[in-house]
Design a protein around this motif. Structure first.
Motif, PDB file in Angstrom:
ATOM      1  N   TYR A 113      21.806  -5.161   9.960  1.00 42.29           N
ATOM      2  CA  TYR A 113      20.617  -4.851  10.757  1.00 42.29           C
ATOM      3  C   TYR A 113      20.909  -4.972  12.244  1.00 42.29           C
ATOM      4  O   TYR A 113      21.521  -5.933  12.705  1.00 42.29           O
ATOM      5  CB  TYR A 113      19.473  -5.815  10.401  1.00 42.29           C
ATOM      6  N   SER A 114      20.455  -3.998  12.995  1.00 45.24           N
ATOM      7  CA  SER A 114      20.415  -4.069  14.455  1.00 45.24           C
ATOM      8  C   SER A 114      19.307  -3.130  14.902  1.00 45.24           C
ATOM      9  O   SER A 114      18.901  -2.237  14.157  1.00 45.24           O
ATOM     10  CB  SER A 114      21.760  -3.679  15.085  1.00 45.24           C
ATOM     11  N   SER A 115      18.808  -3.346  16.094  1.00 43.21           N
ATOM     12  CA  SER A 115      17.745  -2.493  16.618  1.00 43.21           C
ATOM     13  C   SER A 115      18.282  -1.090  16.837  1.00 43.21           C
ATOM     14  O   SER A 115      19.456  -0.905  17.171  1.00 43.21           O
ATOM     15  CB  SER A 115      17.218  -3.041  17.938  1.00 43.21           C
ATOM     16  N   TYR A 116      17.422  -0.108  16.663  1.00 45.61           N
ATOM     17  CA  TYR A 116      17.809   1.260  16.955  1.00 45.61           C
ATOM     18  C   TYR A 116      17.930   1.434  18.463  1.00 45.61           C
ATOM     19  O   TYR A 116      17.155   0.867  19.225  1.00 45.61           O
ATOM     20  CB  TYR A 116      16.767   2.248  16.430  1.00 45.61           C
ATOM     21  N   GLY A 117      18.872   2.242  18.889  1.00 43.91           N
ATOM     22  CA  GLY A 117      19.027   2.549  20.305  1.00 43.91           C
ATOM     23  C   GLY A 117      17.966   3.547  20.754  1.00 43.91           C
ATOM     24  O   GLY A 117      17.146   4.015  19.953  1.00 43.91           O
ATOM     25  N   SER A 118      18.002   3.920  22.020  1.00 40.07           N
ATOM     26  CA  SER A 118      17.009   4.840  22.562  1.00 40.07           C
ATOM     27  C   SER A 118      17.369   6.304  22.352  1.00 40.07           C
ATOM     28  O   SER A 118      16.518   7.175  22.473  1.00 40.07           O
ATOM     29  CB  SER A 118      16.795   4.568  24.051  1.00 40.07           C
ATOM     30  N   GLY A 126      25.037   0.593  10.414  1.00 43.79           N
ATOM     31  CA  GLY A 126      25.098  -0.738  11.015  1.00 43.79           C
ATOM     32  C   GLY A 126      26.368  -1.429  10.571  1.00 43.79           C
ATOM     33  O   GLY A 126      26.549  -1.719   9.388  1.00 43.79           O
ATOM     34  N   VAL A 133      20.101  -5.014   6.011  1.00 45.03           N
ATOM     35  CA  VAL A 133      18.859  -4.249   5.972  1.00 45.03           C
ATOM     36  C   VAL A 133      18.291  -4.257   4.564  1.00 45.03           C
ATOM     37  O   VAL A 133      19.030  -4.173   3.582  1.00 45.03           O
ATOM     38  CB  VAL A 133      19.111  -2.790   6.413  1.00 45.03           C
ATOM     39  N   ARG A 151      11.641  -1.065   8.306  1.00 41.55           N
ATOM     40  CA  ARG A 151      12.910  -1.784   8.125  1.00 41.55           C
ATOM     41  C   ARG A 151      12.650  -3.278   8.093  1.00 41.55           C
ATOM     42  O   ARG A 151      11.870  -3.798   8.874  1.00 41.55           O
ATOM     43  CB  ARG A 151      13.846  -1.487   9.293  1.00 41.55           C
ATOM     44  N   TYR A 152      13.344  -3.959   7.210  1.00 37.47           N
ATOM     45  CA  TYR A 152      13.264  -5.410   7.099  1.00 37.47           C
ATOM     46  C   TYR A 152      14.702  -5.919   7.052  1.00 37.47           C
ATOM     47  O   TYR A 152      15.634  -5.152   6.830  1.00 37.47           O
ATOM     48  CB  TYR A 152      12.506  -5.777   5.814  1.00 37.47           C
ATOM     49  N   TYR A 153      14.894  -7.188   7.260  1.00 32.90           N
ATOM     50  CA  TYR A 153      16.253  -7.721   7.212  1.00 32.90           C
ATOM     51  C   TYR A 153      16.243  -9.137   6.672  1.00 32.90           C
ATOM     52  O   TYR A 153      15.242  -9.835   6.728  1.00 32.90           O
ATOM     53  CB  TYR A 153      16.909  -7.685   8.599  1.00 32.90           C
TER      54      TYR A 153
END
Length: 172
Positions: A113-118, A126, A133, A151-153
């Motif tokens: 899991y990591s945040s989505y970029g812009s 990931g 995830v 999304r959950y982690y």
């Protein structure tokens, strides 16, 4: 060894494996673009677990806290109700014949899991992090968690009564 199949190498993994997060969402959607594979969610009931306030679209395809009442021993007591996991295949499948993509149990994905970029990406993978995830929602969570994009982690060693998995297989 699992680490040998990190990143995009996962697609060459022989045999069965966890799906990537992108593969999981693609399978859930089955060609649709709505919150659930059978249509839009009812945002007015999206964050409630009251058995008297349900999301009709989600009720047809998945188990979540508002409709997951059970009678078996070992259920989870929730606001005077007994809720828990249900046998697979009791709700309507998606267009590709996949059951229980929404609700019932969270499903592990291969990706960290990591945040989505812009910026927009196609099939992100990931490759590092502390959490794996999970997708799909569960019988214990509200309707908003069963949306295709939610999304959950959880830590890779984590276990829970509302967590499971679905296998994928790479085509050589």
């Amino acid at each position: 060894e699992a680490t040998a199949y990190a990143g995009t190498k996962i697609y060459t993994c022989p045999g069965y494996r966890l799906p990537t997060e992108a593969e999981w969402e693609f399978a859930y959607r089955a060609g649709t673009s709505t919150a659930y594979y059978n249509g839009a969610n009812n945002s007015s009931v999206c964050s409630t677990c009251s058995s008297s306030s349900k999301d009709a679209k989600l009720d047809a395809i998945g188990w979540y806290c508002a409709n997951s009442d059970v009678t078996y021993t070992g259920c989870y007591s929730y606001s005077g109700r007994c809720i828990g996991t249900h046998p697979v295949g009791q709700k309507t499948p998606n267009a590709w014949g996949l059951y229980d993509m929404a609700g019932n149990v969270w499903e592990w994905c291969h990706d960290w899991y990591s945040s989505y970029g812009s910026s927009a990406v196609t099939d992100p993978v990931g490759t590092s992090g502390s959490y794996r995830v999970q997708r799909g929602g569960s019988w214990y969570f509200d309707a908003s968690n069963a949306r295709a994009a939610f999304r959950y982690y959880y830590g890779p060693g984590g276990r829970g009564i509302n967590v499971g998995f679905r296998l994928a297989r790479s085509v050589p």
